[in-house]
Design a protein around this motif. Structure first.
Motif, short mmCIF file in Angstrom:
data_model
loop_
_atom_site.label_atom_id
_atom_site.label_comp_id
_atom_site.label_asym_id
_atom_site.label_seq_id
_atom_site.Cartn_x
_atom_site.Cartn_y
_atom_site.Cartn_z
N CYS A 1 0.85 -1.19 0.00
CA CYS A 1 0.00 0.00 0.00
C CYS A 1 0.89 1.24 0.00
CB CYS A 1 -0.89 0.03 1.24
SG CYS A 1 -2.04 -1.36 1.33
N ALA A 2 0.37 2.32 -0.55
CA ALA A 2 1.13 3.57 -0.61
C ALA A 2 0.31 4.68 0.03
CB ALA A 2 1.46 3.91 -2.06
N LEU A 3 0.91 5.34 1.02
CA LEU A 3 0.25 6.44 1.72
C LEU A 3 1.18 7.65 1.74
CD1 LEU A 3 -0.05 3.60 3.59
CD2 LEU A 3 -1.66 5.05 4.76
N ALA A 4 0.58 8.83 1.84
CA ALA A 4 1.41 10.02 2.02
C ALA A 4 2.23 9.85 3.29
CB ALA A 4 0.53 11.26 2.12
N ALA A 5 3.51 10.19 3.24
CA ALA A 5 4.41 9.92 4.36
C ALA A 5 4.32 10.95 5.47
CB ALA A 5 5.85 9.81 3.87
N GLY B 1 3.07 16.55 11.30
CA GLY B 1 4.05 16.57 10.21
C GLY B 1 5.20 15.59 10.30
N GLU B 2 5.14 14.64 11.20
CA GLU B 2 6.26 13.69 11.29
C GLU B 2 6.22 12.67 10.15
OE1 GLU B 2 8.86 13.78 13.24
OE2 GLU B 2 8.12 15.59 14.21
N ASP B 3 7.27 11.90 10.08
CA ASP B 3 7.45 10.95 8.99
C ASP B 3 6.80 9.60 9.33
OD1 ASP B 3 8.32 9.40 6.91
OD2 ASP B 3 10.44 9.48 7.47
N LEU B 4 5.69 9.30 8.66
CA LEU B 4 5.00 8.04 8.93
C LEU B 4 5.81 6.82 8.51
CD1 LEU B 4 1.34 8.93 7.87
CD2 LEU B 4 2.15 8.44 10.18
N SER B 5 6.74 7.00 7.59
CA SER B 5 7.52 5.84 7.13
C SER B 5 8.51 5.36 8.20
CB SER B 5 8.27 6.16 5.84
OG SER B 5 9.28 7.10 6.07
N SER B 6 8.69 6.13 9.26
CA SER B 6 9.54 5.64 10.35
C SER B 6 8.69 5.02 11.47
CB SER B 6 10.44 6.77 10.89
OG SER B 6 9.65 7.84 11.33
N GLY B 7 7.39 4.88 11.20
CA GLY B 7 6.51 4.22 12.16
C GLY B 7 6.47 2.72 11.94
N TRP B 8 5.37 2.11 12.34
CA TRP B 8 5.23 0.66 12.20
C TRP B 8 3.79 0.34 11.81
CZ3 TRP B 8 5.96 3.31 16.69
CH2 TRP B 8 4.92 3.27 17.62
N CYS B 9 3.62 -0.89 11.36
CA CYS B 9 2.30 -1.33 10.91
C CYS B 9 1.73 -2.32 11.93
CB CYS B 9 2.43 -1.99 9.54
SG CYS B 9 0.86 -2.21 8.72
N LYS B 10 0.47 -2.07 12.33
CA LYS B 10 -0.18 -2.97 13.28
C LYS B 10 -1.66 -3.07 12.93
CE LYS B 10 -1.00 -3.73 18.15
NZ LYS B 10 -1.05 -3.17 19.46
N ASP B 11 -2.14 -4.29 12.78
CA ASP B 11 -3.56 -4.55 12.49
C ASP B 11 -4.06 -3.75 11.29
OD1 ASP B 11 -3.56 -6.20 14.72
OD2 ASP B 11 -4.17 -4.57 16.06
N GLY B 12 -3.26 -3.70 10.24
CA GLY B 12 -3.69 -3.00 9.02
C GLY B 12 -3.62 -1.49 9.11
N LYS B 13 -2.92 -0.98 10.12
CA LYS B 13 -2.81 0.47 10.27
C LYS B 13 -1.34 0.87 10.39
CE LYS B 13 -7.34 0.88 12.09
NZ LYS B 13 -8.25 1.43 13.02
N LEU B 14 -1.04 2.03 9.80
CA LEU B 14 0.29 2.58 9.92
C LEU B 14 0.29 3.52 11.12
CD1 LEU B 14 3.14 2.86 8.75
CD2 LEU B 14 2.26 4.62 7.21
N VAL B 15 1.18 3.25 12.07
CA VAL B 15 1.20 4.00 13.33
C VAL B 15 2.33 5.02 13.28
CG1 VAL B 15 1.37 3.83 15.83
CG2 VAL B 15 0.35 1.94 14.52
N ILE C 1 -4.09 1.43 6.21
CA ILE C 1 -3.15 1.40 5.08
C ILE C 1 -3.88 1.32 3.73
CG2 ILE C 1 -1.20 0.48 6.40
CD1 ILE C 1 -1.79 -2.27 5.11
N HIS C 2 -5.16 0.93 3.72
CA HIS C 2 -5.90 0.87 2.46
C HIS C 2 -6.64 2.17 2.14
CE1 HIS C 2 -5.59 -3.42 3.71
NE2 HIS C 2 -5.14 -3.49 2.45
N THR C 3 -7.25 2.76 3.16
CA THR C 3 -8.09 3.95 2.91
C THR C 3 -7.42 5.25 3.34
OG1 THR C 3 -9.13 3.88 5.10
CG2 THR C 3 -10.15 2.56 3.35
N GLY C 4 -6.43 5.18 4.20
CA GLY C 4 -5.77 6.38 4.73
C GLY C 4 -6.54 7.03 5.88
N ARG C 5 -7.68 6.49 6.23
CA ARG C 5 -8.48 7.09 7.30
C ARG C 5 -7.79 6.94 8.65
NH1 ARG C 5 -14.29 4.79 5.76
NH2 ARG C 5 -14.69 6.19 4.04
#
Ligand code: FES
Length: 112
Positions: free
Chosen positions: A37-41, A47-61, A71-75
């Motif tokens: 999946c691709a999301l705005a970082a 304004g922090e960098d989401l790509s330095s987070g982690w993925c849990k239960d289908g969500k980017l933290v 990770i699918h809808t960005g909500r």
């Protein structure tokens, strides 16, 4: 829509979160369970960098205040009242591609 190659096939090793830049857009590319999946970082909270987070239960933290985004809808989670943009992803034989809408694509079509 313009498709941009962001990863070579041999660089895909699940699970992963990578930051990629496509033109003016910085993307958090999330690969889990043979899906990408691709999301705005940029986290919309502060304004922090989401790509330095982690993925849990289908969500980017987000690593800073732990807001999370589907990770699918960005909500954002209920109560956050926010979202991040998402982008279509195609896994092709030669690599992973992300589709970005061209801002002035409709104007270019007028002059073809
Ligand atoms: S900056 Fe991401 S949750 Fe605060």
């Amino acid at each position: 829509m313009k498709w941009h190659k962001v990863l070579n096939t041999e660089d895909v090793k699940y699970p992963f979160i990578k930051k990629v830049k496509v033109g003016n857009v910085t993307i958090a590319l999330v690969g889990v369970e043979n899906e990408i999946c691709a999301l705005a970082a940029r986290c919309p909270h502060a304004g922090e960098d989401l790509s330095s987070g982690w993925c849990k239960d289908g969500k980017l933290v987000c690593p800073v205040h732990r807001y999370s985004y589907d990770i699918h809808t960005g909500r954002g989670n209920p109560g956050q009242g926010d979202y991040v943009d998402t982008y279509p992803v195609e896994i092709r034989k030669d690599g992973v591609y992300v589709g970005i809408k061209e801002k002035w694509g409709f104007v270019k079509k007028l002059f073809r």
